[in-house]
Design a protein around this motif. Sequence first.
Motif, short mmCIF file in Angstrom:
data_model
loop_
_atom_site.label_atom_id
_atom_site.label_comp_id
_atom_site.label_asym_id
_atom_site.label_seq_id
_atom_site.Cartn_x
_atom_site.Cartn_y
_atom_site.Cartn_z
N SER A 1 37.23 39.72 43.51
CA SER A 1 35.76 39.32 41.57
C SER A 1 36.32 39.07 40.59
CB SER A 1 36.06 41.59 40.91
OG SER A 1 37.69 41.68 40.95
N GLY A 2 35.87 38.97 39.32
CA GLY A 2 35.51 37.73 38.97
C GLY A 2 36.47 37.82 38.01
N ASP A 3 37.12 37.45 37.61
CA ASP A 3 38.51 37.67 35.97
C ASP A 3 39.80 36.13 36.46
OD1 ASP A 3 40.34 38.87 34.38
OD2 ASP A 3 41.12 40.53 36.11
N PRO A 4 38.51 35.45 35.95
CA PRO A 4 38.93 33.88 35.82
C PRO A 4 40.04 33.72 34.83
CG PRO A 4 36.52 34.07 34.75
CD PRO A 4 37.08 35.65 34.82
N HIS A 5 40.25 34.30 33.96
CA HIS A 5 41.66 34.65 33.21
C HIS A 5 42.93 34.90 33.97
CE1 HIS A 5 39.77 33.55 28.67
NE2 HIS A 5 39.30 32.43 29.61
N CYS B 1 36.34 38.93 30.13
CA CYS B 1 36.82 39.77 30.47
C CYS B 1 37.15 41.04 29.75
CB CYS B 1 37.05 40.08 32.32
SG CYS B 1 36.34 38.65 33.12
N GLY B 2 38.25 40.83 29.31
CA GLY B 2 38.70 41.52 28.42
C GLY B 2 38.75 41.59 26.74
N ARG C 1 33.91 38.79 50.29
CA ARG C 1 33.67 38.08 48.87
C ARG C 1 34.91 37.56 48.28
NH1 ARG C 1 33.04 43.06 47.42
NH2 ARG C 1 35.19 42.92 45.85
N LEU C 2 34.31 36.03 47.95
CA LEU C 2 35.72 35.75 47.55
C LEU C 2 34.62 35.01 45.98
CD1 LEU C 2 36.70 32.19 49.12
CD2 LEU C 2 34.68 33.68 50.08
N CYS C 3 35.44 35.22 45.16
CA CYS C 3 35.06 34.21 43.56
C CYS C 3 35.44 32.73 43.72
CB CYS C 3 35.71 35.53 42.67
SG CYS C 3 35.68 34.56 40.56
N VAL C 4 34.99 32.01 43.24
CA VAL C 4 35.39 30.61 42.56
C VAL C 4 35.35 30.06 41.56
CG1 VAL C 4 34.68 30.11 45.05
CG2 VAL C 4 32.54 29.73 43.40
N LEU C 5 35.00 31.18 40.44
CA LEU C 5 35.07 30.33 39.28
C LEU C 5 37.07 30.44 39.35
CD1 LEU C 5 34.24 29.91 36.46
CD2 LEU C 5 34.07 32.21 36.12
N ALA C 6 37.64 29.76 39.21
CA ALA C 6 38.85 29.78 39.12
C ALA C 6 39.49 28.49 39.90
CB ALA C 6 39.93 30.12 40.52
N PRO C 7 40.63 28.24 39.29
CA PRO C 7 41.16 26.61 38.89
C PRO C 7 40.82 26.20 40.79
CG PRO C 7 42.92 28.19 37.77
CD PRO C 7 42.10 28.49 38.66
N PRO C 8 40.83 24.68 40.84
CA PRO C 8 40.81 23.97 42.15
C PRO C 8 41.81 24.48 42.61
CG PRO C 8 39.42 22.66 40.49
CD PRO C 8 40.37 24.03 39.65
N ALA C 9 43.02 24.33 42.51
CA ALA C 9 43.85 23.84 43.77
C ALA C 9 44.21 25.86 43.94
CB ALA C 9 45.19 23.76 42.62
N THR C 10 44.03 26.17 43.39
CA THR C 10 43.68 27.96 43.57
C THR C 10 42.59 28.41 44.78
OG1 THR C 10 44.31 28.48 41.67
CG2 THR C 10 44.08 30.62 42.82
N GLY D 1 43.16 43.06 32.80
CA GLY D 1 43.36 44.62 33.61
C GLY D 1 42.97 45.52 34.48
N GLN D 2 44.30 46.39 34.41
CA GLN D 2 43.90 47.35 35.15
C GLN D 2 43.24 48.66 34.11
OE1 GLN D 2 47.33 49.21 37.14
NE2 GLN D 2 47.89 47.28 37.23
N SER D 3 41.75 49.07 35.76
CA SER D 3 41.38 49.94 34.64
C SER D 3 41.65 50.98 33.79
CB SER D 3 39.86 50.27 35.74
OG SER D 3 41.12 51.55 36.31
N SER D 4 42.65 51.66 34.55
CA SER D 4 43.64 52.56 33.68
C SER D 4 44.22 52.54 32.10
CB SER D 4 44.53 53.00 34.76
OG SER D 4 45.36 52.59 34.50
N GLY D 5 44.44 51.08 32.18
CA GLY D 5 45.59 50.32 30.64
C GLY D 5 46.11 49.55 31.24
N VAL D 6 46.47 48.68 30.88
CA VAL D 6 47.68 47.60 30.46
C VAL D 6 48.80 48.59 31.11
CG1 VAL D 6 49.15 45.43 29.65
CG2 VAL D 6 45.77 45.81 29.01
N PRO D 7 49.72 48.46 32.32
CA PRO D 7 50.64 49.22 32.31
C PRO D 7 51.57 48.93 31.22
CG PRO D 7 50.34 47.57 34.43
CD PRO D 7 49.44 46.69 32.89
#
Lengths: 446, 446
Positions: A32-36, A280-281, A417-426, B88-94
């Motif tokens: 899923s998309g979690d770019p940071h 996202c956060g 499904r793969l998210c491609v909003l990531a560093p190219p090396a990843t 982070g996780q949906s239930s919170g940061v560990p």
Amino acid sequence: RKSMRGIRVSPQSVLQSLGVPKPFKQVIDVSSGDPHKSGLKPMSFLRQVLAVCVYPELLNNEGLSLDVRLRAQRLLEACDGGSVGSYGQSSGVPHVKQSIVEFISRRDAGVSSNTEHIFISPGSQIIVILLARGEEETQSAVLTPMPCPHTLPMLVEEAGVKLVPYHLIEEQGWAVDLDELHRALKAARGRYEPRAMYISNPGNPTGHVQDRKSIEEVIQFAAAERLLLLVDEVYQDSVYGPDKEFISYKKVLSEMNSEYSETVELISFHSLSSTCMGECGLRAGYMEMVNMDPEVKHTVYNMRSAHAPVTGQLALELMINPPTPGEPSYDKYTQILLIQATLSQNARRAWQFLNDLPWMSCQPAMGGIYLYPRLHLPSELIEQADVLYCQKLLEEEGVCLGAGSENGQDDQRYHVRLCVLAPPATVEEVLARLRTFHLRLLDRFP
Amino acid sequence: RKSMRGIRVSPQSVLQSLGVPKPFKQVIDVSSGDPHKSGLKPMSFLRQVLAVCVYPELLNNEGLSLDVRLRAQRLLEACDGGSVGSYGQSSGVPHVKQSIVEFISRRDAGVSSNTEHIFISPGSQIIVILLARGEEETQSAVLTPMPCPHTLPMLVEEAGVKLVPYHLIEEQGWAVDLDELHRALKAARGRYEPRAMYISNPGNPTGHVQDRKSIEEVIQFAAAERLLLLVDEVYQDSVYGPDKEFISYKKVLSEMNSEYSETVELISFHSLSSTCMGECGLRAGYMEMVNMDPEVKHTVYNMRSAHAPVTGQLALELMINPPTPGEPSYDKYTQILLIQATLSQNARRAWQFLNDLPWMSCQPAMGGIYLYPRLHLPSELIEQADVLYCQKLLEEEGVCLGAGSENGQDDQRYHVRLCVLAPPATVEEVLARLRTFHLRLLDRFP
């Protein structure tokens, strides 16, 4: 075919259950998309302004450029009591709402927007779905694309609404098909009360981008069938297909004749999480409501549970209102253009790579942050093929993809499904491990 | 008596509708808790750490004390990708969940807590209410105190759950009464399916604080009637009545015999917004689930709509884990003790003042941030007396109080609600304007 609900592939659970040494050092999760999390860096301008808003003594810190501090000062003045710790209005900080309508008007070449139709929230999807909840005996239903965003099926269920799938046509680049819309609606009527149609453009996870004609057709369909249009436009800053451009549903609607432009109910949503900034956060997005019943708007405005964090709202303002040429922070801000270019290159690279693998095909992505390749596996592997594929890939190579069944696929086609909003090396590392796994799998079934 | 739903007194709407000059320069809104809006200052320690987390280059800023930077570093290490921009996780940061269980254990003199029972969310009330939603034909119901927190009736309605009121006994300092609980439950059974009981301690808006015996009685009642206990303990840091102390429901339950301690389902919630820090805009709180069905926990954990902003989660960690004596920031942090003393003084001062007014009586507050005085008005004024009183007060004196009908009062008693977590000068100004209005009103009805 069994429901895959709740059997989401989880890096933690899979790896904890296996005490054996692994050929990989680190799990890479691109499901899923979690770019940071994937290693993309936040925009320094946004973070600088936000830091000053959180701790206003930094207004005097000359290590920060003047436009950063002036911007923070303006945002703080917009907060009740000059603090990001105050609630603000439930529909959002007025100054941020004003910036949003100006952003929309610029984007739509002058089509007007009004702060009274804007609602800022920490996660707009659930609110949108709640709107489709009815009072009748018959359960309300939302027409939903198959495949759809993987977070959607559970949200629809949480809201007590029935999800009615309409298939996107994979072979035509995941096109929306009118006959299929009519079929889906007909199948639902009688058993359920279809009240709304959900659509994502640019497509999640399909990466298609609708043209004006396709959008007009959907609007005409919604008008004829009296459906509320729920338009997920969160990837509007990520369109990179050749000759493709993002056109908003609202702009198209406003240019149709009044039979449509003054009647069709439309909610468009956008989010800080989904753009190339990937914040996202911070939890903020907005929706714009067009032609909506005032009573519905009143209901939404009174949802106190929907308060977005003020910090996120200010970040939203910075996203849609970035530094302009000539301001000291403008040069740094062009960082966002690099991220957009990276996303486009990643999407093209991964698409070519995946299509070169045997037993796999992939439509090109024109926008958005996902690729959604199809698996063509031997019949021995067919039962829950996507889930098993993802589980094995995770166990053997430490790469976490998403299974297409999470995106609502239950038509005997199997996708990942793969998210491609990531560093190219990843992305390269993901593709290399995927190939290793894929070829080894196929070796077992010659 | 008509429902007051949606007729919330609003400073903006009332004042916009009146073009006439006003005898006051500024509207003061004390109808709900929004301390920074009222002029209270945020904790500098919390804001410093948060600013560094938002913009990590400040880790090198020697203008910030070492413990601030070390703390920020530890929190950043706890975020995926080292960024507050990751989900982070949906239930919170560990790491935050770990701090929460340690905080709970300290608070409850060693009673153990487990991160698997902790769920961090941006606004816990709605989730708590959702849990009471059933699958049966009969509508689920929640026993709810009258008066209750003014945000609650709409949340219960949003969740599709029936609110069943039980009266707190005003003359006994808003005591919870067992006979009344049985009466309310009996009245609801048959028509609704009562599944849960909501209780706030310290009381919102009543300011009462339950003792151990009262808590034990409620637990025994819930056990006998198989009700889930939803315990709003968000004002646990604001107990100031003589000889009063906060005792958590969980601690009392854990010390009862196993017939109770191992069976009664209990959810306690706490929030960053409601403590003396007053960080409402950061949107984070947590709930602890005791004896809950694993399937319910699974449902909660999968509510993606319930993601709390990471910035708010980190602030929550700082709230429950403040600097300790000896650390450079400890001296500044004692600011919180001053705010607590101010709150206590404000509550006592306003209570005396309001009781000295004719046609008004007020129970003393032992905790929490509200006073909830009763209006004893002439019969000519009785229809919707609280709402009209608040509207006139706002129009004539620019003070916004909350009407008791928002707190669920519909028993021919009329109350108003005022928040006293505000600078003392603000409270004085509110009281002075209130007296002027109140005496003028009574002059009209001699």
